[in-house]
Design a protein around this motif. Structure first.
Motif, PDB file in Angstrom:
ATOM      1  N   SER A  89     -57.552  16.239 114.220  1.00 24.99           N
ATOM      2  CA  SER A  89     -58.885  15.302 114.363  1.00 24.99           C
ATOM      3  C   SER A  89     -60.063  15.764 113.640  1.00 24.99           C
ATOM      4  O   SER A  89     -61.214  16.332 113.495  1.00 24.99           O
ATOM      5  CB  SER A  89     -59.439  15.317 116.289  1.00 24.99           C
ATOM      6  OG  SER A  89     -58.598  14.050 116.784  1.00 24.99           O
ATOM      7  N   CYS A  91     -63.015  15.967 110.919  1.00 26.15           N
ATOM      8  CA  CYS A  91     -63.856  14.907 109.793  1.00 26.15           C
ATOM      9  C   CYS A  91     -64.860  16.441 109.572  1.00 26.15           C
ATOM     10  O   CYS A  91     -64.866  17.260 109.527  1.00 26.15           O
ATOM     11  CB  CYS A  91     -64.155  14.262 110.924  1.00 26.15           C
ATOM     12  SG  CYS A  91     -65.297  15.122 111.948  1.00 26.15           S
ATOM     13  N   ILE A 157     -70.035  10.980 111.506  1.00 28.83           N
ATOM     14  CA  ILE A 157     -69.347  11.372 110.641  1.00 28.83           C
ATOM     15  C   ILE A 157     -68.198  10.787 110.043  1.00 28.83           C
ATOM     16  O   ILE A 157     -68.341   9.465 109.894  1.00 28.83           O
ATOM     17  CB  ILE A 157     -68.244  11.873 111.990  1.00 28.83           C
ATOM     18  CG1 ILE A 157     -68.527  10.799 112.824  1.00 28.83           C
ATOM     19  CG2 ILE A 157     -68.873  12.522 113.032  1.00 28.83           C
ATOM     20  CD1 ILE A 157     -66.755  10.534 113.634  1.00 28.83           C
ATOM     21  N   SER A 159     -64.502  10.706 107.448  1.00 32.68           N
ATOM     22  CA  SER A 159     -62.793  10.990 108.021  1.00 32.68           C
ATOM     23  C   SER A 159     -62.433  11.004 106.901  1.00 32.68           C
ATOM     24  O   SER A 159     -62.545  11.529 105.818  1.00 32.68           O
ATOM     25  CB  SER A 159     -61.662  10.848 108.714  1.00 32.68           C
ATOM     26  OG  SER A 159     -62.818  10.867 110.121  1.00 32.68           O
ATOM     27  N   SER A 160     -62.589   9.225 106.241  1.00 31.26           N
ATOM     28  CA  SER A 160     -61.349   9.644 104.747  1.00 31.26           C
ATOM     29  C   SER A 160     -62.820   8.107 104.246  1.00 31.26           C
ATOM     30  O   SER A 160     -62.477   8.469 102.667  1.00 31.26           O
ATOM     31  CB  SER A 160     -60.117   8.422 105.499  1.00 31.26           C
ATOM     32  OG  SER A 160     -60.715   6.716 105.920  1.00 31.26           O
ATOM     33  N   LYS A 177     -68.074  21.026 108.836  1.00 33.99           N
ATOM     34  CA  LYS A 177     -66.556  20.197 108.818  1.00 33.99           C
ATOM     35  C   LYS A 177     -66.479  20.650 110.212  1.00 33.99           C
ATOM     36  O   LYS A 177     -67.415  21.007 111.441  1.00 33.99           O
ATOM     37  CB  LYS A 177     -65.972  21.270 107.867  1.00 33.99           C
ATOM     38  CG  LYS A 177     -66.654  20.638 106.773  1.00 33.99           C
ATOM     39  CD  LYS A 177     -65.135  20.989 105.599  1.00 33.99           C
ATOM     40  CE  LYS A 177     -65.348  21.199 103.836  1.00 33.99           C
ATOM     41  NZ  LYS A 177     -64.538  21.629 103.071  1.00 33.99           N
TER      42      LYS A 177
END
Length: 284
Positions: A89, A91, A157, A159-160, A177
Motif C-alpha cells: 500500500s 503511496c 495521497i 498512488s499512480s 512517502k
C-alpha cells in the motif's frame, strides 16, 4: 487473553492486511459486515475500523496494534510507535494544482487556498518552507475542489496519479512517502506484548520471503568460485555434485531488488539451467 488488532474496514489496505495475516497462518472468522472477528488458531481479535479513526483507538488502548497507512499516523498518530514497515500500500502525500496553474516553485503557493484531509501534514510542511497557505479541510475526495473554485490546489495521497490526471491536476511537490505499517498502542499490556512478538516474528518471516527468490543452477566446477562470489546468499550457498562429472548444483537466495542484475552476472560466469522459485516464508 487475545491481542486486539485494527485494520481498515474496506479498501486496498483492508485486503492486503488480511492477506498478510493469512500468510502468517492466522485464520479469521470473517463474516460479511462484521466489525469484529476472531482468529481460529491464534489469540487475535480483528477490529474493522475507519482508517482515520484507528489512531485514536490506539491512543485510547481500545486496540493494541493496527495495520495502518504511515501517512495517517503522521497526520493523527502523535506518540504512536511504528514497530514494522510492511512494504505494501505504498503511496505519497503530494501537493497538486490545475494543469494551467503557472507553477515554478513552492513560493507560487504562498497565500493560496489548499483543500486537504491532511491539515497537520500540510501546515508542518509549509512552515518548514517559510510559506503560508489558507487551508480548506475536506474529509473525502478533494480532487474536485479546484474545479469548482473552492481551492487553488489540493494536498492528498497519490498512488499512480491517475486520479489527478482525470481531474486535470498536476503533482508539484511530494510532502512525504508512505506505506502500510504495524503500529502499537502506547498502553499495550505486557501479556499482549508477548502475543504481539509472536505475530511480528511471523510477519517478518513472510516479508523476508516476499523480498527474496530461491535460485537453483548448474555450474561447471571451474566456475564455482566466481559464481559463489556473485551470490548474496543468507550465509553461503549449498553446493551439490551432479552425476555429470565436473558439474555441480548450486542453491541460494537472491534479494528481489537485486534479482535481474545477479542473474545476468551468473549467466556471464557460466551458470546454466537457472531455476527460480518463490519463497513462502523465510525464518532467520
Amino acid at each position: 487473553m487475545k491481542l486486539r488488532i485494527a485494520i481498515q474496514k474496506s479498501g486496498r489496505l483492508h485486503d492486503e492486511s488480511l492477506q498478510l495475516l493469512k500468510e502468517c497462518g492466522v485464520s479469521i472468522d470473517n463474516g460479511k459486515d462484521q466489525l469484529k472477528a476472531q482468529a481460529k488458531n491464534f489469540p487475535l481479535e480483528v477490529y474493522y475500523l475507519r482508517n482515520g479513526d484507528i489512531p485514536q483507538y490506539l491512543k485510547d488502548g481500545i486496540v493494541d496494534c493496527a495495520i495502518i497507512g504511515e501517512n495517517v499516523l503522521i497526520e493523527k498518530g502523535e506518540g504512536i510507535v511504528i514497530t514494522e514497515k510492511l512494504g505494501f500500500s505504498k503511496c505519497r502525500v503530494s501537493l497538486a494544482v490545475p494543469k494551467d496553474f503557472e507553477y515554478e516553485s513552492l513560493q507560487d503557493l504562498d497565500g493560496k487556498r489548499i483543500a486537504t484531509s491532511y491539515p497537520n501534514t500540510v501546515l508542518d510542511f509549509v512552515a518548514k518552507k517559510n510559506i503560508s497557505v489558507d487551508l480548506h479541510i475536506i474529509n473525502g475526495s478533494v480532487e474536485i475542489a479546484p474545479n469548482i473554485g473552492l481551492a487553488d490546489g489540493i494536498c492528498d495521497i497519490v498512488s499512480s496519479g491517475s486520479t489527478l490526471f482525470k481531474n486535470n491536476l498536476k503533482e508539484v511537490a511530494v510532502l512525504l512517502k508512505s506505506e502500510a505499517v504495524l503500529a502499537v498502542s502506547p498502553t499495550i499490556m505486557n501479556e499482549r506484548e508477548e502475543i504481539l512478538e509472536k505475530l511480528k516474528f511471523r510477519i517478518r518471516a513472510v516479508l523476508k520471503g516476499r523480498d527474496a527468490k530461491y535460485v537453483l543452477l548448474n555450474a561447471p566446477n571451474d566456475s564455482l568460485k566466481r559464481i559463489i562470489e556473485i551470490l548474496p546468499g543468507m550465509k553461503s550457498p549449498t553446493i551439490l555434485p551432479l552425476s555429470e562429472e565436473g558439474w555441480s548444483s548450486v542453491h541460494s537466495v537472491i534479494p528481489q531488488g537485486d534479482f535481474w542484475e545477479v542473474i545476468d552476472k551468473l549467466k556471464d560466469a557460466g551458470a546454466e539451467g537457472i531455476l527460480v522459485c518463490p519463497i513462502e516464508k523465510m525464518v532467520l
